[in-house]
Design a protein around this motif. Structure first.
Motif, PDB file in Angstrom:
ATOM      1  N   SER A 227      58.297  -3.672  19.172  1.00 48.35           N
ATOM      2  CA  SER A 227      56.935  -3.941  18.712  1.00 48.35           C
ATOM      3  C   SER A 227      56.949  -4.859  17.493  1.00 48.35           C
ATOM      4  CB  SER A 227      56.224  -2.629  18.387  1.00 48.35           C
ATOM      5  OG  SER A 227      56.929  -1.905  17.384  1.00 48.35           O
ATOM      6  N   ASP A 231      54.924  -8.458  16.981  1.00 50.67           N
ATOM      7  CA  ASP A 231      53.937  -8.583  15.902  1.00 50.67           C
ATOM      8  C   ASP A 231      54.318  -9.619  14.846  1.00 50.67           C
ATOM      9  OD1 ASP A 231      52.455  -6.607  17.094  1.00 50.67           O
ATOM     10  OD2 ASP A 231      53.111  -5.002  15.743  1.00 50.67           O
ATOM     11  N   ARG A 268      47.707  -3.804  21.306  1.00 53.89           N
ATOM     12  CA  ARG A 268      48.588  -2.640  21.393  1.00 53.89           C
ATOM     13  C   ARG A 268      48.182  -1.620  20.337  1.00 53.89           C
ATOM     14  NH1 ARG A 268      52.882  -4.406  19.231  1.00 53.89           N
ATOM     15  NH2 ARG A 268      52.814  -2.997  17.422  1.00 53.89           N
ATOM     16  N   SER A 269      47.917  -0.408  20.766  1.00 55.27           N
ATOM     17  CA  SER A 269      47.525   0.646  19.826  1.00 55.27           C
ATOM     18  C   SER A 269      48.689   1.563  19.470  1.00 55.27           C
ATOM     19  CB  SER A 269      46.373   1.472  20.407  1.00 55.27           C
ATOM     20  OG  SER A 269      46.733   2.020  21.665  1.00 55.27           O
ATOM     21  N   LYS A 270      49.719   1.598  20.323  1.00 56.17           N
ATOM     22  CA  LYS A 270      50.912   2.400  20.051  1.00 56.17           C
ATOM     23  C   LYS A 270      52.141   1.514  20.192  1.00 56.17           C
ATOM     24  CE  LYS A 270      48.789   6.574  22.013  1.00 56.17           C
ATOM     25  NZ  LYS A 270      48.904   7.621  23.065  1.00 56.17           N
ATOM     26  N   ASN A 271      53.171   1.833  19.449  1.00 54.76           N
ATOM     27  CA  ASN A 271      54.370   0.995  19.451  1.00 54.76           C
ATOM     28  C   ASN A 271      54.981   0.845  20.835  1.00 54.76           C
ATOM     29  OD1 ASN A 271      54.246   0.414  16.745  1.00 54.76           O
ATOM     30  ND2 ASN A 271      55.649   2.054  16.129  1.00 54.76           N
ATOM     31  N   GLU A 272      54.887   1.882  21.643  1.00 52.40           N
ATOM     32  CA  GLU A 272      55.530   1.838  22.956  1.00 52.40           C
ATOM     33  C   GLU A 272      54.666   1.160  24.014  1.00 52.40           C
ATOM     34  OE1 GLU A 272      53.646   5.979  22.438  1.00 52.40           O
ATOM     35  OE2 GLU A 272      54.767   4.514  21.237  1.00 52.40           O
ATOM     36  N   ASP A 273      53.433   0.779  23.647  1.00 51.94           N
ATOM     37  CA  ASP A 273      52.527   0.163  24.621  1.00 51.94           C
ATOM     38  C   ASP A 273      52.794  -1.328  24.766  1.00 51.94           C
ATOM     39  OD1 ASP A 273      51.363   2.585  25.083  1.00 51.94           O
ATOM     40  OD2 ASP A 273      49.608   2.226  23.815  1.00 51.94           O
ATOM     41  N   SER A 277      49.907  -6.054  18.438  1.00 50.10           N
ATOM     42  CA  SER A 277      48.736  -5.401  17.840  1.00 50.10           C
ATOM     43  C   SER A 277      47.945  -6.388  16.989  1.00 50.10           C
ATOM     44  CB  SER A 277      49.179  -4.209  16.985  1.00 50.10           C
ATOM     45  OG  SER A 277      50.016  -4.643  15.921  1.00 50.10           O
ATOM     46  N   TYR A 280      44.260  -5.919  16.098  1.00 50.95           N
ATOM     47  CA  TYR A 280      43.979  -4.729  15.297  1.00 50.95           C
ATOM     48  C   TYR A 280      44.474  -4.841  13.860  1.00 50.95           C
ATOM     49  CZ  TYR A 280      42.811  -2.382  19.686  1.00 50.95           C
ATOM     50  OH  TYR A 280      42.233  -2.017  20.880  1.00 50.95           O
TER      51      TYR A 280
END
Length: 516
Positions: A227, A231, A268-273, A277, A280
């Motif tokens: 992630s 990012d 992406r809202s979660k690291n594994e998604d 991000s 956001y």
């Protein structure tokens, strides 16, 4: 003796009253005036006559001054009436010969309309790592193959081949095999040459951030990157932009950028998604973002057309193409081009392929499994040109580039999800969906309640022609033209997007504005 009589007292004298005195005085004055008047009247006749004449002249002059200019100017010579021929050298034309009418005429000539009345755009000079270096390293942007060819020619890709006999010969040079994720490069080149670009930030209404967010994140979406990798570029860009005074002045409200992928690649809202991000992150929330697919519930997301292969070089190219698709003889009622997703249970695209194959000659199917429908083939374009309707289910996300390939070919789209177009591209499509498209709910097709063929056969030839004409009318708004300065009299998708951004930023400046 005579009697003695007292003498009678004298009768009292009556007091003279004022009215009587005034009456006498008035009579005397009147008689005096008559006597004087009889003496001077012959001379005063001439005086009164003179006064009347002068008064009439003043009244006429005042009335003449009140007449409209258009009536008065006809009494003066025209600018060319002095020598009865055009002035060959204005510098030698003596100023004393100018009449008031000439001055009035020149002062009423309207100036050309301000084409930048909505505002001007300042383009940040970002460090090269955020755009130019990504292009320089185009061979490393994708883990499987080079992106250099796809990003060549200002983002249009390589020139199209194999279109002879498919499109008019004169329009073949306007076609390229354009990649659907090349939008950031196309927009950056156009903004740099935009007539309303300014190099003075104090005079700018909007500020453009030429960050290639889609190209930067592309390679990190696959093969187990972290992630933090996905990012990194966005975080670096925000660190840079937050040091800019014009960013801090508005907290990003008057800034915009292009993000050349779908919005979900940046949410992406979660690291594994999946994805980054970026959207956001603090600092990016107030930026207007142009994307090929938007989140319908995020005001700052704006959906813009996917890049297609047609890039007109002139206004005449647009008109030529519109006439070509308008007069095209179409052989089939509807068509579908797409690849099934075997891994997806009850895959709708697979269902449409079967539906099309079973339509007894009314539908033409193009199975895009593998690379058959990749850039560099004319099979999809020819299929759309030959069909009245084209089926447009959702793609890997809610939208798909095929919607625009279909409409540019003059084919009428058939949608099964509202989010495929109706909730995406409001700036670019007609307000009334029924005027240019057909909607059939996917569940009616899945459970067999509705037959696509039956629904489409219910439209009369006149109704089909009316819908097609609406599609053709909107073709200019769906393409990105080749000249970096745009066309002369026709606005393309880029022009519509920039006008929309400037308008919404102006609206945000109004007191009491509430974003939707």
């Amino acid at each position: 003796m005579l009697p003695i009589h007292s003498p009678k007292p004298p009768s009292p004298t009556k007091a003279t009253t004022t009215p009587e005195l005034n009456s006498i005085e008035r009579k005397n004055s009147s008689s005096s005036f008559r006597s004087q008047n009889s003496f001077v009247f012959p001379n005063s006749n001439r005086l009164w006559l003179l006064l009347v004449i002068v008064s009439l002249q003043i009244i006429i002059l005042l009335m003449a001054r009140g007449l409209p200019l258009s009536h008065r100017r006809t009494h003066f010579p025209s600018p060319l009436s002095y020598d009865h021929k055009p002035v060959q050298n204005p510098a030698n034309f003596s100023t004393h010969r100018l009449k008031s009418a000439d001055i009035s005429i020149s002062s009423t000539v309207s100036s050309p309309p301000d084409r930048c009345s909505s505002g001007r755009i300042f383009v940040y000079d970002l460090p090269a790592v955020f755009n130019r270096e990504l292009l320089d390293n185009c061979a490393d942007l994708d883990p499987w193959h080079s992106r250099c060819e796809a990003l060549s020619n200002g983002g249009f890709g390589r020139e199209a081949a194999g279109l002879s006999g498919v499109v008019p010969e004169g329009l073949v040079p306007a076609w390229y095999w354009t990649d659907q994720f090349a939008m950031e490069v196309i927009y950056h080149n156009r903004v740099l040459s935009h007539e309303c670009r300014t190099t003075e930030p104090d005079s700018a209404t909007a500020f453009y951030i030429p960050f290639y967010a889609g190209l930067a994140v592309g390679k990190y979406l696959w093969l187990g990157y972290s992630s933090k990798d996905r990012d990194r570029y966005c975080e670096m860009m925000l660190e840079w932009i937050k040091d800019q005074p014009y960013w801090n002045r508005s907290d990003g409200w008057d800034h915009f950028m292009t993000m050349g992928r779908i919005t979900w690649d940046f949410r992406r809202s979660k690291n594994e998604d999946w994805g980054s991000s970026c959207i956001y992150m603090p600092g990016l929330r107030n930026i207007t973002r142009l994307l090929i697919e938007r989140n319908p519930w995020d005001y700052f997301d704006v959906g813009v057309p996917y890049p297609t292969g047609f890039h007109p070089r002139s206004d005449s190219d647009v008109v030529h193409w519109q006439n070509f698709v308008r007069n095209r003889r179409r052989k089939t009622l509807f068509c579908f081009a797409g690849a099934p997703r075997a891994a997806i249970k009850n895959d709708f695209r697979g269902l449409l392929l079967n539906h099309c194959n079973n339509a007894s000659g009314s539908c033409k199917a193009v199975d895009c499994t593998g690379s058959r429908c990749s850039n560099g083939t004319s099979v999809i374009l020819q299929t759309f040109l030959d069909s009245d309707f084209c089926l447009q289910p959702r793609g890997d996300s809610f939208t798909r580039r095929s919607v625009f390939d279909c409409m540019i070919a003059g084919s009428i789209p058939v949608f099964f999800w509202h989010r495929t177009a109706y909730l995406q591209y409001q700036w670019f499509l007609p307000n009334d969906p029924k005027s240019y498209s057909v909607f059939i709910h996917r569940d009616l097709v899945k459970n067999g309640t509705s037959s696509i063929k039956t629904v489409l056969q219910s439209y009369s030839k006149q109704e089909i022609n009316q819908m097609r004409e609406k599609v053709i009318q909107y073709i200019p708004k769906l393409v990105y033209v080749k000249p970096e300065k745009g066309l002369n009299n026709i606005k393309d998708a880029f022009d519509i997007a920039i006008d929309g951004v400037l308008k919404r930023i102006k609206e945000q400046e109004q007191p009491g504005f509430k974003w939707k």
